[in-house]
Motif scaffolding. Structure first.
Motif, PDB file in Angstrom:
ATOM      1  N   SER A 117      14.611   5.136  67.030  1.00 15.50           N
ATOM      2  CA  SER A 117      14.935   4.242  66.242  1.00 15.50           C
ATOM      3  C   SER A 117      16.161   3.748  65.635  1.00 15.50           C
ATOM      4  O   SER A 117      16.725   3.530  66.934  1.00 15.50           O
ATOM      5  N   GLY A 118      15.668   2.013  64.902  1.00 10.27           N
ATOM      6  CA  GLY A 118      17.122   2.216  64.793  1.00 10.27           C
ATOM      7  C   GLY A 118      18.443   3.021  64.113  1.00 10.27           C
ATOM      8  O   GLY A 118      19.327   2.615  64.678  1.00 10.27           O
ATOM      9  N   VAL A 122      22.090   2.897  66.154  1.00 14.45           N
ATOM     10  CA  VAL A 122      23.532   2.394  64.967  1.00 14.45           C
ATOM     11  C   VAL A 122      23.955   3.750  65.206  1.00 14.45           C
ATOM     12  O   VAL A 122      25.501   3.455  65.926  1.00 14.45           O
ATOM     13  N   GLY A 155      20.218   2.030  58.541  1.00 10.72           N
ATOM     14  CA  GLY A 155      19.444   3.028  58.780  1.00 10.72           C
ATOM     15  C   GLY A 155      19.439   4.424  57.493  1.00 10.72           C
ATOM     16  O   GLY A 155      20.626   4.293  56.492  1.00 10.72           O
ATOM     17  N   GLU A 205      25.430  -7.053  60.497  1.00  6.51           N
ATOM     18  CA  GLU A 205      24.589  -7.645  60.803  1.00  6.51           C
ATOM     19  C   GLU A 205      25.097  -9.150  60.514  1.00  6.51           C
ATOM     20  O   GLU A 205      25.721  -9.523  59.465  1.00  6.51           O
ATOM     21  N   GLU A 210      18.280  -6.480  55.016  1.00  9.19           N
ATOM     22  CA  GLU A 210      17.787  -5.614  53.484  1.00  9.19           C
ATOM     23  C   GLU A 210      18.320  -6.149  52.090  1.00  9.19           C
ATOM     24  O   GLU A 210      17.758  -6.083  51.086  1.00  9.19           O
ATOM     25  N   ASP A 238      24.904  -5.399  64.581  1.00 10.31           N
ATOM     26  CA  ASP A 238      23.117  -5.193  64.534  1.00 10.31           C
ATOM     27  C   ASP A 238      22.382  -5.977  64.249  1.00 10.31           C
ATOM     28  O   ASP A 238      22.230  -7.050  63.210  1.00 10.31           O
ATOM     29  N   ILE A 240      19.296  -5.218  64.293  1.00  4.67           N
ATOM     30  CA  ILE A 240      17.899  -4.575  64.748  1.00  4.67           C
ATOM     31  C   ILE A 240      17.003  -5.925  63.748  1.00  4.67           C
ATOM     32  O   ILE A 240      15.530  -5.794  64.218  1.00  4.67           O
ATOM     33  N   GLN A 241      17.232  -6.663  62.804  1.00  5.15           N
ATOM     34  CA  GLN A 241      16.357  -6.423  62.460  1.00  5.15           C
ATOM     35  C   GLN A 241      16.895  -8.589  62.130  1.00  5.15           C
ATOM     36  O   GLN A 241      15.179  -9.356  62.400  1.00  5.15           O
TER      37      GLN A 241
END
Ligand SMILES: *Cc1c(COP(=O)(O)O)cnc(C)c1O
Length: 412
Positions: A117-118, A122, A155, A205, A210, A238, A240-241
């Motif tokens: 998972s993300g 992290v 997360g 990020e 988010e 990060d 991730i997105q």
């Protein structure tokens, strides 16, 4: 036991309400989904249990950058499913090395550490940064500090929510993990002031997803990069997105020609099929991790590695970055016309948009409910913001449909 009288074996498969009641009865209420029950997906489109089709403009929070059931990814996964799926890292497997090499090369780094998972990726970055701080930078025992950003999302683990600034994500989960300092996002002076001799990393990020697709001021990432160089601090992005083509470049950091010490990847790395995450870094950082000091039962399994490697090969073509740029311009132009007409502001980078609806007219939630009626799946970020991230396999017509649905919703 809270008997509901509903028996899954008797469930009429086309009944939206029955599926929702069943889910609400037996699955914890940690989400507040829109009233749609999905049954199938292909490309940018999904179909619900009653046969209605929707354009998926959430795309699994960017886990579905390549759309639903991308044939190339499904074929590779099916092939690997029939061969070997899990070995544990107690043994080598014939997929991990290939995946690790290709992903490291995509990131222009020496090596990767695979997780699932993300949030695990992290956590891995946090552990690496602390250990690097003690072993390489010479930070005194237990003093390592990591600087994070207001509005972050990294997360849901207890350590990660310890530095969340979202009360819903954080409250009630104390005691919190110490060792983090939060500064305003995009405020370079505040970051500079927060860095001290015990600071091991800045975790950020490059675009806050988010939080509502918040893009930092132009030049900020370069300033962070330069500060980290001067202070001997790891820059940990990060992605991730934001990564893997969503923003129109391979990584969102590319927009400022910035290379962090640590890339944190997840979501789209699993091709929408499977959870695959990793961090990528050079050996001087990642080699602080030695046998037994970190791990995961599933991390680096051959199925994950096969899928992840196929994703890397697809990203390497540059085709998806290009699509994100072209479709993103179309989306930005279409939504831009609605500013002042139901929309207050639109932020876009690649095929990724944070749309602030006029708070006097609407809430983000209500807009998403109305979009659903128009055949568009989207999710509010915070309050009045709707985040749009259609799969990068969407067509020009799909984007036009999204814009026209927004126009309808804004005018009604
Ligand atoms: C989704 C996300 C995470 C967490 O990933 P999970 O797979 O849900 O654990 C971390 N960071 C960012 C930027 C994300 O968007």
């Amino acid at each position: 036991m809270t008997g509901t009288g509903i028996d899954s074996r008797d469930l009429p498969l086309d009944d939206t309400t029955a599926h929702i009641e069943l889910t609400e009865a037996y699955a914890a209420h940690n989400y507040h989904p829109l009233r749609v029950v999905l049954a199938e997906g292909e490309g940018a489109w999904v179909t619900d249990v009653e046969g209605r089709r929707y354009l998926d403009c959430l795309a699994g929070y960017s886990a579905l950058n390549f759309g639903h059931s991308h044939p190339r990814l499904v074929a590779r996964a099916q092939e690997q499913l029939g061969r070997l799926t899990l070995t544990s890292r107690a043994f080598y497997n014939d997929q991990l090395g290939l995946f690790a090499r290709d992903l490291a090369q995509l990131c222009d780094k020496d090596m990767i550490l695979p997780m699932n998972s993300g949030a695990e990726a992290v956590e891995t970055a946090i552990k690496v940064a602390r250990k690097w701080g003690y072993l390489v930078k010479g930070v005194p025992a237990d003093k390592a500090k990591i600087i994070t950003m207001d509005g972050n999302f990294h997360g849901r683990t207890t350590t990660i929510v310890s530095f969340s600034t979202d009360p819903a994500a954080r409250n009630g989960y104390a005691p919190y993990t110490p060792g983090f300092e939060i500064v305003p996002y995009g405020d370079f002076a505040a970051l500079e002031a927060a860095v001290d001799e015990n600071t091991v990393a800045v975790l950020l990020e490059p675009i806050q997803g988010e939080a509502g697709v918040i893009i930092p001021p132009e030049g900020y990432l370069q300033q962070v990069r330069a500060l980290c160089n001067v202070e001997g601090v790891l820059m940990m992005a990060d992605e991730i997105q934001s990564g893997l083509a969503r923003s129109g470049r391979t990584f969102a950091c590319d927009h400022e020609d910035v290379v962090p010490e640590v890339y944190i990847l997840g979501k789209a790395l699993g091709g929408g099929l499977y959870p695959v995450s990793a961090i990528a870094a050079d050996g001087d950082v990642l080699e602080v991790i030695t046998p037994g000091t970190h791990g995961s039962t599933f991390g680096g399994n051959p199925l994950a590695a096969a899928i992840g490697r196929e994703v890397v090969a697809m990203v390497e073509t540059g085709e998806f970055q290009q699509r994100a740029r072209v479709l993103g311009e179309r989306l930005a132009a279409g939504l831009g016309d609605l500013i002042g007409n139901g929309l207050e502001a639109v932020r876009t980078r690649g095929l990724w948009a944070g749309v602030d609806v006029d708070p006097d007219l609407n809430t983000g939630r209500h807009v998403c409910e109305r979009l659903l009626e128009e055949g568009i799946l989207a999710k509010e970020a915070h309050g009045q913001t709707v985040r749009l991230a259609p799969p990068l396999v969407a067509t020009e017509d799909d984007i036009d449909l999204l814009v026209s649905a927004f126009r309808t919703v804004c005018s009604g």
